[in-house]
Design a protein around this motif. Structure first.
Motif, short mmCIF file in Angstrom:
data_model
loop_
_atom_site.label_atom_id
_atom_site.label_comp_id
_atom_site.label_asym_id
_atom_site.label_seq_id
_atom_site.Cartn_x
_atom_site.Cartn_y
_atom_site.Cartn_z
N HIS A 75 36.35 9.58 -16.72
CA HIS A 75 36.08 11.01 -16.92
C HIS A 75 35.88 11.37 -18.39
CE1 HIS A 75 40.35 10.38 -17.62
NE2 HIS A 75 40.25 11.40 -18.46
N SER A 86 40.47 6.12 -13.07
CA SER A 86 40.98 7.34 -13.71
C SER A 86 42.14 7.91 -12.90
CB SER A 86 39.88 8.40 -13.81
OG SER A 86 40.39 9.59 -14.36
N THR A 93 42.44 11.16 -13.29
CA THR A 93 41.85 12.49 -13.09
C THR A 93 40.33 12.34 -13.11
OG1 THR A 93 41.99 12.79 -15.48
CG2 THR A 93 43.74 13.78 -14.17
N GLN A 95 42.62 17.72 -17.20
CA GLN A 95 42.64 16.29 -17.50
C GLN A 95 43.54 15.99 -18.70
OE1 GLN A 95 38.43 15.87 -17.89
NE2 GLN A 95 38.14 15.17 -15.78
N GLN A 131 46.87 13.82 -18.51
CA GLN A 131 46.94 12.57 -19.27
C GLN A 131 48.15 12.55 -20.17
OE1 GLN A 131 45.02 9.89 -19.09
NE2 GLN A 131 43.62 10.75 -17.59
N TYR A 146 46.20 16.63 -8.47
CA TYR A 146 44.76 16.48 -8.68
C TYR A 146 43.97 17.13 -7.54
CZ TYR A 146 40.13 14.42 -9.14
OH TYR A 146 38.78 14.25 -9.24
#
Ligand code: ADP
Ligand code: ZN
Length: 753
Positions: free
Chosen positions: A335, A368, A370, A596, A600, A634
C-alpha cells in the motif's frame, strides 16, 4: 545496385513519444539486437539509445536513415523480457520509451559510452555435492573437522560465498578450502565483486523459526498458486509475513533454482528485514539501495544478469532487476505510496510487478497489514488470491489502543500546563514515565518535521514561500524558516511581508518542538529523533535504528519513517502526538493514509512478551480512520471508506488520470489548461470514450518552485479510453514554447497535490 541497409528502431532519452530509425552499417563492432545499446548521431552529438527492434523504414517518410555510430557491447544490455516491460510502461503510462529504458538501466550504462566491461572479479565457493544426512556428513568429514565447519558455514550462507569472506570468518587457512574442493563437495567460481557497503554489514545467520500452521498454509498456497498469479497476503502487524516470504523464496530459489525479487518501500527504513534475507540467503542476495554508487549499481546489475546473485532486494526500481527465470516477486507493504515514481516514467512498481509476473510466470505476493483499497477490491472480487494471517505469531495480542481527546485534555488541564498538554497529554506522559522506570522503550509519532509548521504575525498573516503556495516551516536547529518543497530559506527573525510586524507566533507542532519538550519533561530519557533533518547521511537511518536495537535509546521520536516494519520487542509503548495531521489533506485518500499510518505505528508496540500500549492523541476521535485504528479493524474501515469512493467516484470504483499543466506565468498556465480541457472534451465526444472530465482547476498546491499549476482530472471505468485519450493529447496537442509551459499525464496518481 547495393542491397538496402538493415534499418532498426532506436529509443532515445528524449521527451518525445516516438522512436527513431537508423541504418546498421555493414561493419559494426558487435551485432545489433533488440535491447542492444547503440550510439547514434543526434544534432551533431553522440547519444546512447536502445535498439528496440527492426524497422521497415516507414517512419522515415522518404528521408535517408543515418547510420549507427557504434555498438559498444557484445550482448544486449536490456534482456528481452525487460524490454517488454519497458514497452508496457511506455504504453500504459504514456512515457517516451527511451526515457523508460533509461530509468530501467543502471546510470553507468546510459551516461557513458564506454563498453560494458566486467567489474573486479573474486573467487566464490559454491556447494556442488549435497550431504543431506548426518551420517553422510560424519563419514565425509571424519578427519577434517575444519572442512566440515567451512562446509556448514557455506550452507548457512545459501550455498555460495566469497572464499575470502569464509576464510576470514572461520580464521582458517586457504588449505582448508583446497581440501574441500579436492573432495568434490564444493567448487570455485569467478564472479564479479560487489563493492556494496550493505555487504559489509555484519549479519548473524540465526536459525529461522519453524512456520506456524497458518504460515505453513500461506507458504503452500503461494508456491502452488498458478504461474503468474497474484496473491494478497493480508497479515496483521506481527503476524510473521517476513517468514512467509523467506520460506517462499527458499522453495523458489534454493529448491527450484529460480530467481526472485523482493520489493520494500525504502531500504534505509527496513535494515532489519534486509538483514533477515541476507541471514538466510547470504551471498545470493543483491541489495539495491540508493546509497550505491553508479559503479556499485552496475556491478549488482551484472551479477544479477549473469545469475551470480539470484535474489534482488530493493525499493521501487528493484522491480527492474535483470534476473532470468523469475520464480517469485514479493511486494512488501504494497500500500506504500513510495512505489509510485513521481517523475517520468510515472510507473507504480506494484503494477509493474504484476505485469512482470504475468509475463514470466512468476508468483506475485502483495503483502500488507492494511492493503490499499485497490488491491483489496481486486482480491475480494477474485482477481487475486487472498490469504489472511489474522493473528500475531505465538499468540501475542495486538496492543490495546487508547484514544486521548486533546480537546478534553486541554479543558481539564490547569492553565500553566496547557501549552505542554497540547503536545503530551497527562496519560501519555504518565505512560512514558512508567516505561522509563521499567527500562522499556517507547516510540512517538508526529508526522511533521521542523519546529513549527508555520509562523504568524500579530495580524494573523502567515509567512509563505515566495516560490510556492505553502507556508514556511520554522526550524530551530539551525534557526531559520524553510520551504519543504523548494528549500527556500529565510531568516527566522524576518518580519511579515504583508504588514511588517514581527513573525512571532509559532503554530503547528513539529518534531523538533516535541523533542525539546521531551528533554524538559523527561530529563533522564535518551531521546532519538528520526526525520528528514536527522537522516541526511547515507547510513543515518540504520545508525539510529541500530542504536534503538541495542537499547541505547529510550524514546524514538519521528515522522512516518518510524512507523514501518520496525520489530523491537522491548518497545511497549507507542504514542501518536497528533493523529489529525493528514486527515484533512485535500486528497480522496487522506482517510486511508491516516488509517494505514495509525495502524502501522500501533503495530510497533507489544511485539515482545511484555505486551504493549498505544495512545492516539486526536481532536477528531469519531473519525473512522481513528476509530477503526483503535480497534485494529481493517474490515470496518473498508466498509466505511468504500461507499465514500462511490459518489463522487474515485478509485477503486474507477480509474483516474491527472493531467497537470505548469509554467512560470499564471495567465499562460490558465490559458493552456483551458485549451487542454477543451481538447480532451472534444476528443472524448468525437470517439465516444465516455471519460468524465473535471476541471480545469488550480492544483491544491497552486505553485511549486515558481511554477503555477493547474490540472484536469480524468475518470473512467475502463482503461482503454484513458490510454487513448492521454496518448492522443500528448501526441496531438502542441505545448506552446513560452513561459516554460509543461504538460504531464499522471496515470493512477497516488497524490493529487
Ligand atoms: P510482520 O511483518 O507480519 O509484521 P514479522 O515478520 O516482523 O511480522 O514477524 C514478527 C515477529 O515474529 C518477528 O520477530 C519474527 O521473528 C517472529 N516470528 C515470525 N514467525 C515466527 C514463527 N513461526 N515462530 C516464532 N517466531 C516467529
Ligand atoms: Zn518554496
Amino acid at each position: 545496385m547495393a542491397t538496402a541497409a538493415r534499418l532498426v528502431e532506436v529509443a532515445l532519452p528524449l521527451p518525445l513519444l516516438r522512436t527513431f530509425t537508423y541504418a546498421v552499417p555493414a561493419e559494426t563492432r558487435h551485432p545489433v539486437h533488440a535491447g542492444s545499446r547503440v550510439v547514434v548521431p543526434v544534432r551533431g552529438k553522440r547519444v546512447i539509445g536502445i535498439c528496440v527492434g527492426e524497422s521497415d523504414g516507414s517512419a522515415l517518410a522518404g528521408k535517408e536513415a543515418k547510420p549507427l555510430l557504434d555498438v559498444p557491447d557484445p550482448t544486449p544490455a536490456l534482456p528481452a523480457d525487460l524490454l517488454a516491460v519497458c514497452r508496457w510502461i511506455s504504453e500504459y503510462y504514456i512515457a517516451p520509451l527511451g526515457l523508460v529504458c533509461r530509468s530501467v538501466l543502471p546510470a553507468a550504462l546510459t551516461s557513458a559510452i564506454k563498453p560494458d566491461a566486467p567489474g573486479k572479479q573474486e573467487r566464490i565457493l559454491v556447494i556442488v555435492g549435497e550431504l543431506p544426512t548426518l551420517t553422510a556428513r560424519d563419514e565425509a568429514f571424519k578427519r577434517a573437522p575444519q572442512q566440515r565447519q567451512l562446509y556448514e558455514l557455506l550452507e548457512q550462507l545459501g550455498g555460495r560465498a566469497p572464499v575470502a569472506h569464509l576464510v576470514e570468518q572461520l580464521g582458517c587457512t586457504p588449505s582448508v578450502v583446497q581440501g574441500l574442493v579436492k573432495r568434490g563437495h564444493v567448487r570455485i567460481e569467478q564472479a564479479t565483486r560487489l563493492r556494496d557497503p550493505f555487504a559489509e554489514r555484519a549479519i548473524a545467520s540465526a536459525p529461522q523459526p519453524t512456520p506456524t500452521p497458518a504460515q505453513h498454509e500461506a507458504i503452500q498456497r503461494i508456491v502452488t498458486s498458478a504461474r503468474g498469479a497474484v496473491t494478497l497476503l493480508h497479515g496483521i502487524t506481527g503476524s510473521g509475513k517476513t517468514l512467509v516470504y523467506l520460506e517462499v523464496l527458499r522453495e523458489v530459489v534454493l529448491t527450484q533454482g529460480k530467481s526472485a525479487i523482493v520489493l520494500v518501500p525504502e531500504i534505509a527504513l527496513t535494515p532489519q528485514a534486509v538483514d533477515r534475507f541476507r541471514a538466510v540467503f547470504g551471498d545470493q542476495v543483491a541489495v539495491l539501495h540508493s546509497g550505491l554508487s553508479d559503479g556499485e549499481r552496475l556491478d549488482a546489475w551484472r551479477a544479477l544478469q549473469r545469475g551470480e546473485r539470484r535474489i534482488a532486494v530493493g525499493a521501487r526500481s528493484a522491480i527492474f532487476a535483470p534476473l532470468a527465470n523469475l520464480g517469485a516477486i514479493i511486494v512488501d507493504e504494497e500500500h506504500e505510496t513510495s512505489y509510485k515514481q513521481a517523475e517520468t516514467p510515472r510507473y507504480h512498481a506494484r503494477e509493474v510487478a504484476m505485469m512482470r509476473a504475468r509475463e514470466t510466470g512468476a508468483r506475485c505476493v502483495l503483502g500488507s497489514a492494511t492493503p490499499s483499497l485497490e488491491t483489496w477490491v481486486n482480491a475480494r472480487d477474485g482477481r487475486y488470491g487472498m490469504i489472511a494471517l489474522p493473528d500475531r505469531v505465538g499468540g501475542g495480542a495486538l496492543p490495546a489502543v487508547r484514544i486521548v481527546d486533546l480537546r478534553e485534555e486541554l479543558r481539564a488541564a490547569p492553565a500553566p500546563d496547557r501549552a505542554k498538554r497540547a503536545v503530551l497529554s497527562a496519560p501519555l506522559e504518565r505512560a512514558l514515565h512508567e516505561r522509563l522506570a521499567r527500562g522499556e522503550q517507547s516510540i512517538l509519532l508526529l508526522n511533521r518535521r521542523g519546529y513549527a509548521s508555520f509562523v504568524q504575525c500579530e495580524e494573523g498573516h502567515v509567512a509563505t514561500c515566495p516560490n510556492c503556495s505553502i507556508s514556511l516551516t520554522y526550524h530551530r536547529t539551525p534557526e531559520r524558516l524553510v520551504c519543504h518543497y523548494c528549500m527556500h530559506q529565510a531568516p527566522a527573525d524576518a518580519n511579515c511581508s504583508d504588514c511588517g510586524l514581527p513573525l512571532k507566533r509559532q503554530r503547528g507542532l513539529g518534531t523538533q518542538q516535541v523533542e525539546r519538550l521531551l528533554v524538559e519533561t523527561l530529563p533522564t530519557a535518551r531521546v532519538a529523533r528520526m526525520d528528514v533533518d536527522t537522516t541526511s547521511g547515507k547510513w543515518a537511518h540504520t545508525e539510529i535504528l541500530d542504536r534503538v536495537a541495542r537499547g541505547e535509546v529510550d524514546i524514538l521520536l519521528g515522522t512516518q519513517m518510524i512507523a514501518k516494519g520496525l520489530d523491537f520487542p522491548n518497545v511497549t509503548l507507542v504514542g501518536v502526538i497528533d493523529a489529525d495531521i493528514g486527515i484533512n489533506m485535500p486528497d480522496f485518500r487522506s482517510s486511508e493514509r491516516t488509517f494505514q499510518l495509525l495502524s502501522q505505528v500501533a503495530g510497533r508496540a507489544g511485539r515482545g512478551p511484555k505486551g504493549g500500549d498505544v495512545f492516539i492523541q486526536t481532536r477528531a476521535p469519531s473519525h473512522h480512520a481513528v476509530r477503526c485504528a483503535m480497534t485494529h479493524d481493517y474490515h470496518g474501515f473498508v466498509a466505511e471508506e468504500l461507499p465514500s469512493r462511490e459518489s463522487p467516484a474515485y478509485p477503486p470504483t474507477l480509474r483516474l488520470a491527472n493531467v497537470v499543466v505548469s509554467g512560470l506565468d499564471e495567465p499562460a498556465v490558465t490559458d493552456f489548461a483551458t485549451q487542454v480541457a477543451d481538447w480532451l472534451t472534444q476528443a472524448d465526444l468525437r470517439f465516444s470514450l465516455g471519460v468524465t472530465l473535471l476541471g480545469p482547476a488550480p492544483c491544491p498546491l497552486e505553485r511549486i518552485k515558481n511554477r503555477w499549476r493547474w490540472h484536469v482530472l480524468l475518470k473512467s471505468e475502463r482503461q482503454a479510453p484513458l490510454t487513448r485519450l492521454l496518448r492522443g493529447l500528448l501526441t496531438g496537442l502542441e505545448v506552446p514554447a513560452r513561459h516554460d509551459l509543461r504538460l504531464v499525464a499522471d496515470r493512477d496518481p497516488v497524490s493529487l497535490l
